[in-house]
Design a protein around this motif. Structure first.
Motif, short mmCIF file in Angstrom:
data_model
loop_
_atom_site.label_atom_id
_atom_site.label_comp_id
_atom_site.label_asym_id
_atom_site.label_seq_id
_atom_site.Cartn_x
_atom_site.Cartn_y
_atom_site.Cartn_z
N LEU A 58 0.83 -1.21 0.00
CA LEU A 58 0.00 0.00 0.00
C LEU A 58 0.87 1.26 0.00
N ALA A 59 1.99 1.20 0.72
CA ALA A 59 2.91 2.34 0.73
C ALA A 59 3.55 2.53 -0.65
N GLU A 60 3.88 1.42 -1.33
CA GLU A 60 4.43 1.52 -2.69
C GLU A 60 3.44 2.21 -3.63
N ARG A 61 2.17 1.99 -3.43
CA ARG A 61 1.13 2.60 -4.26
C ARG A 61 0.83 4.05 -3.83
N GLY A 62 1.37 4.46 -2.69
CA GLY A 62 1.10 5.80 -2.18
C GLY A 62 -0.17 5.89 -1.36
N LEU A 63 -0.78 4.74 -1.04
CA LEU A 63 -2.02 4.75 -0.28
C LEU A 63 -1.78 4.79 1.22
N ARG A 71 11.22 1.98 12.40
CA ARG A 71 10.23 1.31 13.25
C ARG A 71 9.02 0.82 12.47
N GLY A 72 8.88 1.19 11.22
CA GLY A 72 7.78 0.70 10.41
C GLY A 72 6.44 1.30 10.77
N TYR A 73 6.39 2.57 11.07
CA TYR A 73 5.13 3.24 11.36
C TYR A 73 4.56 3.86 10.09
N TYR A 74 3.24 3.79 9.96
CA TYR A 74 2.55 4.28 8.77
C TYR A 74 1.43 5.24 9.15
N SER A 75 1.07 6.09 8.18
CA SER A 75 -0.10 6.96 8.32
C SER A 75 -0.87 6.91 7.00
N LEU A 76 -2.07 7.45 7.02
CA LEU A 76 -2.93 7.48 5.84
C LEU A 76 -2.85 8.85 5.18
N PRO A 77 -2.22 8.94 4.00
CA PRO A 77 -2.14 10.23 3.30
C PRO A 77 -3.44 10.51 2.54
N GLN A 78 -3.51 11.68 1.94
CA GLN A 78 -4.70 12.07 1.19
C GLN A 78 -5.01 11.08 0.06
N LYS A 79 -3.98 10.55 -0.59
CA LYS A 79 -4.21 9.61 -1.68
C LYS A 79 -4.98 8.38 -1.19
N ARG A 81 -7.09 8.35 1.35
CA ARG A 81 -8.47 8.81 1.56
C ARG A 81 -9.21 8.94 0.23
N ASP A 82 -8.50 9.43 -0.77
CA ASP A 82 -9.12 9.56 -2.10
C ASP A 82 -9.50 8.19 -2.66
N TYR A 83 -8.65 7.19 -2.44
CA TYR A 83 -8.96 5.83 -2.87
C TYR A 83 -10.24 5.34 -2.20
N LEU A 84 -10.32 5.52 -0.88
CA LEU A 84 -11.48 5.04 -0.14
C LEU A 84 -12.77 5.71 -0.58
N SER A 85 -12.68 6.97 -0.98
CA SER A 85 -13.88 7.68 -1.42
C SER A 85 -14.19 7.45 -2.90
N GLY A 86 -13.31 6.71 -3.61
CA GLY A 86 -13.54 6.42 -5.02
C GLY A 86 -13.13 7.55 -5.94
N ASP A 87 -12.29 8.46 -5.46
CA ASP A 87 -11.87 9.62 -6.24
C ASP A 87 -10.58 9.42 -7.01
N LEU A 88 -10.10 8.18 -7.14
CA LEU A 88 -8.89 7.89 -7.90
C LEU A 88 -9.21 6.98 -9.07
N ASP A 89 -8.46 7.14 -10.13
CA ASP A 89 -8.54 6.23 -11.27
C ASP A 89 -7.64 5.03 -10.98
N ALA A 90 -8.07 3.84 -11.38
CA ALA A 90 -7.27 2.63 -11.12
C ALA A 90 -5.87 2.74 -11.70
N ASP A 91 -5.71 3.44 -12.82
CA ASP A 91 -4.38 3.61 -13.42
C ASP A 91 -3.43 4.38 -12.51
N ASP A 92 -3.98 5.22 -11.63
CA ASP A 92 -3.15 5.99 -10.70
C ASP A 92 -2.55 5.11 -9.60
N LEU A 93 -3.02 3.87 -9.52
CA LEU A 93 -2.60 2.98 -8.43
C LEU A 93 -1.74 1.82 -8.89
N ARG A 94 -1.50 1.71 -10.17
CA ARG A 94 -0.72 0.58 -10.69
C ARG A 94 0.76 0.73 -10.32
#
Length: 98
Positions: A58-63, A71-79, A81-94
């Motif tokens: 998911l981090a490689e995809r920018g999600l 330490r391997g800590y993660y957060s949720l960036p805007q991208k 959130r955009d994925y969860l709301s359906g505001d991204l094109d699938a090509d943006d995630l390849r």
């Protein structure tokens, strides 16, 4: 509606949704995500290792954003959130290898 993305699965969605349900800016480790999704909520039946591997993808995809390499800590960036709301094109995630 979320884009259909090759190489993503229900564990990815569960991880992202868990982050989205938390306070903005919360930083979590794969162990904490796994513990909550597996033991507390019973949402997934996968191992801790699977969750850690999916979080790296998911981090490689920018999600997700890895905020602490050592330490391997993660957060949720805007991208994410955009994925969860359906505001991204699938090509943006390849990824390059897909």
């Amino acid at each position: 509606m979320r884009p259909r993305v090759a190489g993503m699965n229900e564990v990815d969605d569960a991880i992202l949704e868990f982050f989205a349900d938390q306070d903005d800016g919360l930083v979590l480790s794969p162990a904490l995500i796994w513990y909550n999704l597996h033991n507390q909520m019973g949402v997934i039946e996968k191992s801790h290792e699977t969750v850690a591997r999916r979080m790296r993808k998911l981090a490689e995809r920018g999600l997700l954003e890895k905020v602490d390499e050592s330490r391997g800590y993660y957060s949720l960036p805007q991208k994410g959130r955009d994925y969860l709301s359906g505001d991204l094109d699938a090509d943006d995630l390849r990824l390059d290898d897909e």
